[in-house]
Write a protein that holds these residues in place. Structure first.
Motif, PDB file in Angstrom:
ATOM      1  N   ALA A 111       0.303  -1.323   0.048  1.00 15.46           N
ATOM      2  CA  ALA A 111       0.068   0.131  -0.013  1.00 15.46           C
ATOM      3  C   ALA A 111       1.075   0.941   0.516  1.00 15.46           C
ATOM      4  O   ALA A 111       0.353   1.955  -0.761  1.00 15.46           O
ATOM      5  CB  ALA A 111      -0.383   0.115   1.670  1.00 15.46           C
ATOM      6  N   HIS A 112       2.146   0.920   0.551  1.00 11.67           N
ATOM      7  CA  HIS A 112       3.292   2.417   0.721  1.00 11.67           C
ATOM      8  C   HIS A 112       3.362   2.297  -0.050  1.00 11.67           C
ATOM      9  O   HIS A 112       3.739   4.357  -1.127  1.00 11.67           O
ATOM     10  CB  HIS A 112       3.584   2.796   2.575  1.00 11.67           C
ATOM     11  CG  HIS A 112       4.743   3.666   2.472  1.00 11.67           C
ATOM     12  ND1 HIS A 112       5.334   3.272   2.791  1.00 11.67           N
ATOM     13  CD2 HIS A 112       4.384   5.182   2.244  1.00 11.67           C
ATOM     14  CE1 HIS A 112       5.884   4.606   2.975  1.00 11.67           C
ATOM     15  NE2 HIS A 112       5.039   5.632   2.491  1.00 11.67           N
ATOM     16  N   ALA A 113       4.384   1.831  -0.786  1.00 10.25           N
ATOM     17  CA  ALA A 113       4.532   1.825  -2.847  1.00 10.25           C
ATOM     18  C   ALA A 113       3.740   2.541  -3.194  1.00 10.25           C
ATOM     19  O   ALA A 113       4.226   3.231  -4.076  1.00 10.25           O
ATOM     20  CB  ALA A 113       5.353   0.304  -2.653  1.00 10.25           C
ATOM     21  N   ILE A 114       2.711   2.024  -3.249  1.00  9.19           N
ATOM     22  CA  ILE A 114       1.998   2.492  -4.340  1.00  9.19           C
ATOM     23  C   ILE A 114       1.788   3.590  -4.285  1.00  9.19           C
ATOM     24  O   ILE A 114       1.758   4.753  -4.824  1.00  9.19           O
ATOM     25  CB  ILE A 114       0.340   1.628  -4.610  1.00  9.19           C
ATOM     26  CG1 ILE A 114       0.982   0.405  -5.158  1.00  9.19           C
ATOM     27  CG2 ILE A 114       0.103   2.452  -4.963  1.00  9.19           C
ATOM     28  CD1 ILE A 114      -0.004  -1.150  -4.961  1.00  9.19           C
ATOM     29  N   GLY A 115       1.632   3.952  -2.858  1.00  5.11           N
ATOM     30  CA  GLY A 115       0.964   5.208  -2.065  1.00  5.11           C
ATOM     31  C   GLY A 115       2.135   6.459  -2.668  1.00  5.11           C
ATOM     32  O   GLY A 115       2.212   7.972  -2.925  1.00  5.11           O
ATOM     33  N   VAL A 116       3.465   6.192  -2.481  1.00  3.25           N
ATOM     34  CA  VAL A 116       4.327   6.348  -2.633  1.00  3.25           C
ATOM     35  C   VAL A 116       5.098   6.915  -3.911  1.00  3.25           C
ATOM     36  O   VAL A 116       4.977   8.243  -4.497  1.00  3.25           O
ATOM     37  CB  VAL A 116       6.081   6.179  -1.467  1.00  3.25           C
ATOM     38  CG1 VAL A 116       6.899   6.761  -2.637  1.00  3.25           C
ATOM     39  CG2 VAL A 116       5.949   5.957  -0.746  1.00  3.25           C
ATOM     40  N   VAL A 117       4.488   6.032  -4.712  1.00  3.97           N
ATOM     41  CA  VAL A 117       4.363   6.603  -6.599  1.00  3.97           C
ATOM     42  C   VAL A 117       4.006   7.455  -7.444  1.00  3.97           C
ATOM     43  O   VAL A 117       3.853   7.977  -8.307  1.00  3.97           O
ATOM     44  CB  VAL A 117       4.794   4.610  -7.181  1.00  3.97           C
ATOM     45  CG1 VAL A 117       4.871   4.979  -9.097  1.00  3.97           C
ATOM     46  CG2 VAL A 117       6.210   3.838  -6.648  1.00  3.97           C
ATOM     47  N   PHE A 118       2.545   6.830  -6.773  1.00  3.97           N
ATOM     48  CA  PHE A 118       1.166   8.079  -7.424  1.00  3.97           C
ATOM     49  C   PHE A 118       1.217   9.743  -7.818  1.00  3.97           C
ATOM     50  O   PHE A 118       1.232   9.962  -8.876  1.00  3.97           O
ATOM     51  CB  PHE A 118       0.302   7.089  -6.417  1.00  3.97           C
ATOM     52  CG  PHE A 118      -1.273   8.074  -7.173  1.00  3.97           C
ATOM     53  CD1 PHE A 118      -1.877   9.314  -6.712  1.00  3.97           C
ATOM     54  CD2 PHE A 118      -2.006   7.395  -7.705  1.00  3.97           C
ATOM     55  CE1 PHE A 118      -2.712  10.159  -7.567  1.00  3.97           C
ATOM     56  CE2 PHE A 118      -2.609   8.504  -8.900  1.00  3.97           C
ATOM     57  CZ  PHE A 118      -3.176   9.171  -8.255  1.00  3.97           C
TER      58      PHE A 118
END
Length: 133
Positions: A111-118
């Protein structure tokens, strides 16, 4: 508008942003040892933001005509928007989306990895047009 993302400057932004994202992601794991996931995401974002500013100023937006104080202020404002995007996406994925599809293992990390990339694209436009104008 798409040509903005095909430039050498954008590639440099991706590299320095990638380094800052690794700092962000890694520090969230450490922070999470001492505080909640939600708080850890925000603290990690701040850590990554400081890293991103230094790298962007030194390697990507070298010819900025802004004063350092103005750049820091606007950089912070752009990143508040990006932090909100990161937090909302991370929380939404970790608490709602991933559990609803049965993902439990490494759900906070995913969840955090996707949140950081967005917010990569919105941040680049904001920094190019305002932070390091």
């Amino acid at each position: 508008m798409i040509h903005i993302f095909l430039s050498r400057q954008f590639i440099g932004f991706l590299v320095t942003g990638g380094i800052a994202a690794v700092v962000n992601f890694s520090s969230r794991i450490v922070y999470n040892l001492y505080c909640s996931f939600s708080t850890a995401v925000i603290l990690a974002y701040i850590t990554g933001m400081v890293t991103a500013f230094i790298l962007a100023k030194v390697f990507v937006f070298k010819k900025s005509s802004q004063t350092i104080h103005k750049s820091v202020l606007i950089f912070t404002l752009v990143n508040i928007v990006a932090a909100a995007q990161t937090w909302l996406i991370s929380m939404g994925l970790d608490y709602y989306v991933l559990p609803s599809i049965g993902v439990q293992r490494y759900a906070p990390e995913l969840a955090h990895a996707i949140g950081v990339v967005f917010p990569v694209f919105t941040s680049y436009i904001g920094h190019k047009r305002w932070s390091f104008k």
